[in-house]
Design a protein around this motif. Sequence first.
Motif, PDB file in Angstrom:
ATOM      1  N   ARG A  29      15.769  -5.036  -6.757  1.00 53.12           N
ATOM      2  CA  ARG A  29      15.482  -5.406  -5.366  1.00 53.12           C
ATOM      3  C   ARG A  29      13.985  -5.363  -5.104  1.00 53.12           C
ATOM      4  NH1 ARG A  29      18.276  -1.729  -3.025  1.00 53.12           N
ATOM      5  NH2 ARG A  29      20.226  -2.913  -3.122  1.00 53.12           N
ATOM      6  N   LEU A  30      13.302  -4.378  -5.661  1.00 52.65           N
ATOM      7  CA  LEU A  30      11.861  -4.287  -5.487  1.00 52.65           C
ATOM      8  C   LEU A  30      11.175  -5.510  -6.076  1.00 52.65           C
ATOM      9  CD1 LEU A  30       9.408  -2.585  -4.622  1.00 52.65           C
ATOM     10  CD2 LEU A  30       9.476  -1.490  -6.865  1.00 52.65           C
ATOM     11  N   ALA A  31      11.646  -5.944  -7.244  1.00 52.95           N
ATOM     12  CA  ALA A  31      11.053  -7.119  -7.879  1.00 52.95           C
ATOM     13  C   ALA A  31      11.388  -8.398  -7.128  1.00 52.95           C
ATOM     14  CB  ALA A  31      11.534  -7.224  -9.324  1.00 52.95           C
ATOM     15  N   ALA A  32      12.578  -8.461  -6.547  1.00 51.42           N
ATOM     16  CA  ALA A  32      12.992  -9.689  -5.863  1.00 51.42           C
ATOM     17  C   ALA A  32      12.329  -9.842  -4.505  1.00 51.42           C
ATOM     18  CB  ALA A  32      14.511  -9.695  -5.702  1.00 51.42           C
ATOM     19  N   ASP A  33      12.190  -8.743  -3.780  1.00 55.17           N
ATOM     20  CA  ASP A  33      11.651  -8.818  -2.422  1.00 55.17           C
ATOM     21  C   ASP A  33      10.157  -9.080  -2.412  1.00 55.17           C
ATOM     22  OD1 ASP A  33      14.189  -8.348  -1.589  1.00 55.17           O
ATOM     23  OD2 ASP A  33      13.867  -6.233  -1.073  1.00 55.17           O
ATOM     24  N   GLY A  34       9.435  -8.469  -3.353  1.00 54.76           N
ATOM     25  CA  GLY A  34       7.980  -8.582  -3.332  1.00 54.76           C
ATOM     26  C   GLY A  34       7.393  -7.756  -2.208  1.00 54.76           C
ATOM     27  N   LEU A  35       6.096  -7.474  -2.312  1.00 57.59           N
ATOM     28  CA  LEU A  35       5.465  -6.575  -1.346  1.00 57.59           C
ATOM     29  C   LEU A  35       4.167  -7.125  -0.795  1.00 57.59           C
ATOM     30  CD1 LEU A  35       6.139  -3.258  -3.255  1.00 57.59           C
ATOM     31  CD2 LEU A  35       7.248  -4.022  -1.173  1.00 57.59           C
ATOM     32  N   LEU A  36       3.824  -8.342  -1.114  1.00 59.78           N
ATOM     33  CA  LEU A  36       2.603  -8.924  -0.569  1.00 59.78           C
ATOM     34  C   LEU A  36       2.924 -10.212   0.171  1.00 59.78           C
ATOM     35  CD1 LEU A  36      -0.174  -8.488  -3.296  1.00 59.78           C
ATOM     36  CD2 LEU A  36      -0.111  -7.486  -1.027  1.00 59.78           C
TER      37      LEU A  36
ATOM     38  N   ALA B 128       0.829  -1.207   0.000  1.00 55.52           N
ATOM     39  CA  ALA B 128       0.000   0.000   0.000  1.00 55.52           C
ATOM     40  C   ALA B 128       0.864   1.257   0.000  1.00 55.52           C
ATOM     41  CB  ALA B 128      -0.935  -0.008   1.207  1.00 55.52           C
ATOM     42  N   LEU B 129       1.927   1.269   0.786  1.00 56.41           N
ATOM     43  CA  LEU B 129       2.765   2.462   0.887  1.00 56.41           C
ATOM     44  C   LEU B 129       3.499   2.730  -0.430  1.00 56.41           C
ATOM     45  CD1 LEU B 129       4.246   1.962   4.471  1.00 56.41           C
ATOM     46  CD2 LEU B 129       2.336   3.407   3.770  1.00 56.41           C
ATOM     47  N   THR B 130       3.936   1.663  -1.100  1.00 54.33           N
ATOM     48  CA  THR B 130       4.623   1.852  -2.383  1.00 54.33           C
ATOM     49  C   THR B 130       3.683   2.443  -3.426  1.00 54.33           C
ATOM     50  OG1 THR B 130       6.086  -0.013  -1.887  1.00 54.33           O
ATOM     51  CG2 THR B 130       5.943   0.704  -4.183  1.00 54.33           C
ATOM     52  N   VAL B 131       2.475   1.917  -3.500  1.00 57.63           N
ATOM     53  CA  VAL B 131       1.509   2.443  -4.457  1.00 57.63           C
ATOM     54  C   VAL B 131       1.117   3.876  -4.090  1.00 57.63           C
ATOM     55  CG1 VAL B 131      -0.770   2.131  -5.483  1.00 57.63           C
ATOM     56  CG2 VAL B 131       0.662   0.145  -5.012  1.00 57.63           C
ATOM     57  N   GLN B 132       0.944   4.148  -2.809  1.00 55.35           N
ATOM     58  CA  GLN B 132       0.621   5.508  -2.391  1.00 55.35           C
ATOM     59  C   GLN B 132       1.748   6.479  -2.748  1.00 55.35           C
ATOM     60  OE1 GLN B 132      -0.301   5.018   1.778  1.00 55.35           O
ATOM     61  NE2 GLN B 132      -2.482   4.689   1.380  1.00 55.35           N
ATOM     62  N   LEU B 133       2.991   6.021  -2.656  1.00 52.31           N
ATOM     63  CA  LEU B 133       4.111   6.861  -3.066  1.00 52.31           C
ATOM     64  C   LEU B 133       4.017   7.199  -4.555  1.00 52.31           C
ATOM     65  CD1 LEU B 133       6.903   8.166  -2.549  1.00 52.31           C
ATOM     66  CD2 LEU B 133       7.922   5.933  -3.064  1.00 52.31           C
ATOM     67  N   LEU B 134       3.685   6.201  -5.375  1.00 51.98           N
ATOM     68  CA  LEU B 134       3.536   6.440  -6.811  1.00 51.98           C
ATOM     69  C   LEU B 134       2.367   7.371  -7.094  1.00 51.98           C
ATOM     70  CD1 LEU B 134       4.138   2.846  -8.240  1.00 51.98           C
ATOM     71  CD2 LEU B 134       5.686   4.788  -8.325  1.00 51.98           C
ATOM     72  N   VAL B 135       1.247   7.159  -6.412  1.00 54.17           N
ATOM     73  CA  VAL B 135       0.045   7.960  -6.662  1.00 54.17           C
ATOM     74  C   VAL B 135       0.256   9.407  -6.231  1.00 54.17           C
ATOM     75  CG1 VAL B 135      -2.320   8.323  -5.865  1.00 54.17           C
ATOM     76  CG2 VAL B 135      -1.591   6.048  -6.609  1.00 54.17           C
ATOM     77  N   LEU B 136       0.735   9.591  -5.008  1.00 56.31           N
ATOM     78  CA  LEU B 136       0.911  10.954  -4.496  1.00 56.31           C
ATOM     79  C   LEU B 136       2.027  11.690  -5.235  1.00 56.31           C
ATOM     80  CD1 LEU B 136       0.536  10.160  -0.687  1.00 56.31           C
ATOM     81  CD2 LEU B 136      -1.158  11.227  -2.184  1.00 56.31           C
ATOM     82  N   GLY B 137       3.113  10.979  -5.553  1.00 60.57           N
ATOM     83  CA  GLY B 137       4.175  11.597  -6.333  1.00 60.57           C
ATOM     84  C   GLY B 137       3.705  11.968  -7.724  1.00 60.57           C
ATOM     85  N   GLY B 138       2.909  11.076  -8.345  1.00 57.51           N
ATOM     86  CA  GLY B 138       2.360  11.387  -9.665  1.00 57.51           C
ATOM     87  C   GLY B 138       1.417  12.572  -9.623  1.00 57.51           C
TER      88      GLY B 138
END
Length: 525
Positions: free
Chosen positions: A518-525, A83-93
């Motif tokens: 690293r983002l792709a390797a770690d995963g977020l869910l 959620a925080l990663t997507v919120q960063l993209l949304v708010l930054g966009g």
Amino acid sequence: MTLIQTVDWAAIAPVVTVAATAVAVLLADLFLPEERKPLLGPLALAGLALSLLWLLPLRDGGRTTFCLTDSPALCSYVADPFALTVQLLVLGGALLTALLSMPGLRDGTLPRGEFWFLLLSATAGAALLPAARDLATVIIALELATLPAYALVGLRRGSRTGPEAAVKFFLSSVTATAVTLLGISFVYAGAGSLHLGEIATALPAADPRLATLAETGVALTLVGFAFKTAAVPFHFWVPETYLGAPLPVAAFLSVVGKTAGLAGLILVTTEAFPAFGHLWGPAVAVLAGLTMTAGNVAALRTRPEASGSAIRLLAWSSVGQAGYLLVPVAAASRADHVPGAVGAALAYALMYAAVNLGAFAVAVHVAGGARRHRVADYRGLWSRSPLTALAMGFFLLCLAGLPPGVIGLFAKIVVFRSAVDAGLGVLAVVMAVNVVVALVYYLRWTAVLFAPAAPEPSAPEIPAQAPAAAAPAGTATDTLPVAAPAGHRRPAVPLAAAIGLTALIGIVLSGAPQIILRLAADGLL
């Protein structure tokens, strides 16, 4: 049993801050005199910047709120890393979109108060969606992100195409939402709950007589999110909407709206319907292949020498990019690939958001001096504005996946690998072919930037006996164009900031692609 809930205000602070700023802008617009209305822009920027700062205390993730009192594990809002990663993209966009919008608000064609209120409201919905963990909150967030967008598309005064584009956008969106609500009702009938976690366990164990109903509900629920991501066949609204909307609004829809739709699709498929991966996995894979192919082929037909529209090209490009974003979602149908696939989707979304907003920022600048805003209007931009041309070329090469846009290449590799690892070999081949096809129109546009500028029309010769200084008003000397051609003007300060910031993000990511890996390797869910 107590019904009193404890609200974690820190967890919801990013969304609440944007919503509160929207209300503050609306109220300020009512009372500020006209000469002070320009202050609404900095107020909106401050609210978006503050909402981004609120993400810092939450970076460890794991915060929950709006949980059931008798089942504390079932919560409607979860501020986890996804959620925080997507919120960063949304708010930054949204912040970059605000920078793109400020120069265009000076001419009075867009009402300032209404524009900022609608933009912030749509941002609040898009920021709420990735943290939602029940279908009721998901659909409310989706509509909150979409409803203000209808008005934003048709908000420009005196526009002949805006209202028509808004109506087309509205009708197609309402149809998709209706289908999604029908699917949710089927899912609720089978699972008896709207919480994603409970649906994941209850729906597969539902009465066998409801199996067909449940599978139908799963398929129909995905329609609304496919519409938001502009997936085929729910993509027809994109080119007309982008052409009719103000350019910053088109940029907002292409990044913030698409990111919200992608987040909702990931949540519903991986959190609520993991047991139905055999159903939605192949469906999303087919959508991904069709979407990238339709977008790239349509973009390929937009030719610079045939007065092709730059905005139509960007619109079809965004459809093609949506196909790449859907590839990891299809790969997530395999339970052992969910974390990596989700990370790959967000990694690509990060690259796409930065460089696509940068391309739109340059487009906003060029559109200020171009009547029809064709791809041909970018011819010779290098000779008129070298830094702007270099930035646009870099953005296009990132989207194409070519050096020096290294980040685009790595992002495509991450997505490609997710398909191969999940056994989606056919989809991987389709993606590889589409990447090659997309190179043609991205490189063609890049070449236009550095091509020799078209010769400007020369003034007719003035007879020697009639000096130019003595020529009466209305002669050829008065009809020469006095406005600077596209690209001769320096970008306005907010536009220059947006172009510089997006270019800097692209350069940093290209220099440190391990961020994406690293983002792709770690995963977020």
